[in-house]
Design an enzyme around this catalytic site. Sequence first.
Site, short mmCIF file in Angstrom:
data_model
loop_
_atom_site.label_atom_id
_atom_site.label_comp_id
_atom_site.label_asym_id
_atom_site.label_seq_id
_atom_site.Cartn_x
_atom_site.Cartn_y
_atom_site.Cartn_z
N HIS A 61 6.46 -42.20 -1.01
CA HIS A 61 5.87 -43.06 0.01
C HIS A 61 5.94 -44.50 -0.48
O HIS A 61 6.31 -44.76 -1.64
CB HIS A 61 4.43 -42.63 0.33
CG HIS A 61 3.46 -42.77 -0.80
ND1 HIS A 61 3.47 -41.95 -1.91
CD2 HIS A 61 2.43 -43.63 -1.00
CE1 HIS A 61 2.49 -42.30 -2.73
NE2 HIS A 61 1.85 -43.33 -2.20
N HIS A 63 3.67 -46.99 -0.95
CA HIS A 63 2.67 -47.73 -1.72
C HIS A 63 3.32 -48.26 -3.00
O HIS A 63 4.18 -47.59 -3.59
CB HIS A 63 1.47 -46.86 -2.04
CG HIS A 63 0.56 -46.66 -0.86
ND1 HIS A 63 -0.25 -45.57 -0.72
CD2 HIS A 63 0.33 -47.44 0.24
CE1 HIS A 63 -0.94 -45.67 0.41
NE2 HIS A 63 -0.59 -46.80 1.00
N ASP A 65 2.48 -48.59 -6.06
CA ASP A 65 2.42 -47.85 -7.32
C ASP A 65 3.36 -46.66 -7.36
O ASP A 65 3.41 -45.94 -8.37
CB ASP A 65 0.98 -47.45 -7.66
CG ASP A 65 0.31 -46.58 -6.61
OD1 ASP A 65 0.73 -46.61 -5.44
OD2 ASP A 65 -0.67 -45.88 -6.94
N HIS A 66 4.13 -46.47 -6.28
CA HIS A 66 5.16 -45.43 -6.25
C HIS A 66 6.55 -45.98 -5.95
O HIS A 66 7.52 -45.22 -6.03
CB HIS A 66 4.81 -44.36 -5.22
CG HIS A 66 3.61 -43.56 -5.56
ND1 HIS A 66 3.67 -42.27 -6.05
CD2 HIS A 66 2.29 -43.88 -5.52
CE1 HIS A 66 2.45 -41.83 -6.29
NE2 HIS A 66 1.60 -42.78 -5.96
N HIS A 141 -1.21 -38.41 3.79
CA HIS A 141 -1.65 -39.54 2.98
C HIS A 141 -2.01 -40.76 3.83
O HIS A 141 -2.19 -41.85 3.30
CB HIS A 141 -0.56 -39.90 1.97
CG HIS A 141 -0.99 -40.83 0.89
ND1 HIS A 141 -2.14 -40.63 0.15
CD2 HIS A 141 -0.45 -41.99 0.41
CE1 HIS A 141 -2.27 -41.61 -0.73
NE2 HIS A 141 -1.26 -42.46 -0.58
#
Length: 250
Positions: A61, A63, A65-66, A141
Site C-alpha cells: 500500500h 503509506h 512507511d511501506h 486498511h
Amino acid sequence: MDLSLTVLGCATPYPSVDNPCSGYLVSHNDTRVWMDAGTGTLGPLQRHTRLEDLDAIWISHLHADHSADLLTAYYALLFADVSRPPVPLYGPPGIAARLAGFLTNGPVRSPVEDAFAITELHDGHEAVVGSMLLTTAAVEHGIPAFGVRVEAAGRSLTYSGDTAPCPNLTALASGTDVLLCEAESAAEVPDAVHHTPEDAGGTASAAGAERLVVTHVGRFLSPREAVARASARYGGPVGYAAPGSTLTAG
C-alpha cells in the site's frame, strides 16, 4: 535454495536508529523480490542484492512507511550507476501518479515508467516472477491495500501487509508455511486497520499456518511482548521479524 525472506526493516511509523521501516527481500534460487520499500530499506537491500539483479518490487500500500524508498530507487535507476531495464513494480492502483506527483519538479512529468514497469494490483492478481508465484489479495486498511502469498518449490510465505483481521487474509494464508503478520496495534480492542498481536495469533490459527512471525510491531510494544501475546491465540511457533534476520519457509 530455500524460499527465504530477509528483514530489511519493520519499524512503524518511522525508522529507528537501527530499524528501517517495512521492507523485505524474498529470495528463491536466483529470483529476488523487494517486498515493500519503506523508509530506509534501500540501503540494507544492497547488502543482499544489487538493483541490477532485482527481479521485481511488490508494494502492499502507499503509506510512506511501506513505499517511500521507491523515490530514491527512482534516482538510482535513472541517474546514477545502475544500468538495467525498468524494474517490474507491482503496486496499488494509482501508484504511478503518486510517484510522479512527488518526483515532478517542473512542467514536465517525471518519467517514472522509465524506472519502473508498473502493474496495478487487484484482488486475486497473480504474477510469475522467476521461480516464484505471487498471489495478491485485497485486505482491510482503509485505503487500497494488499497481502501477498509467495510460493516456490512447494513452499509458501504469506505477508499480511497492513490490515485489520479479514477473511481475505485468512484465505490467502491457508496452510502457509510462514505467515508474516503485522502487529502494530497495542490495544486489545478492535482496530479497523491493524492487527493486535492477539489478532495475529488468531489469523495464524484460523489459517492453519505452520509458523507465525510478527512484524511491524507498534512502538508501544516490545517484540517479546508481541510474541507472548500472539502465542496466547496460536499454538504453533511464533517469532519476531528482527531487522537483518533471514527466515526460510520450510
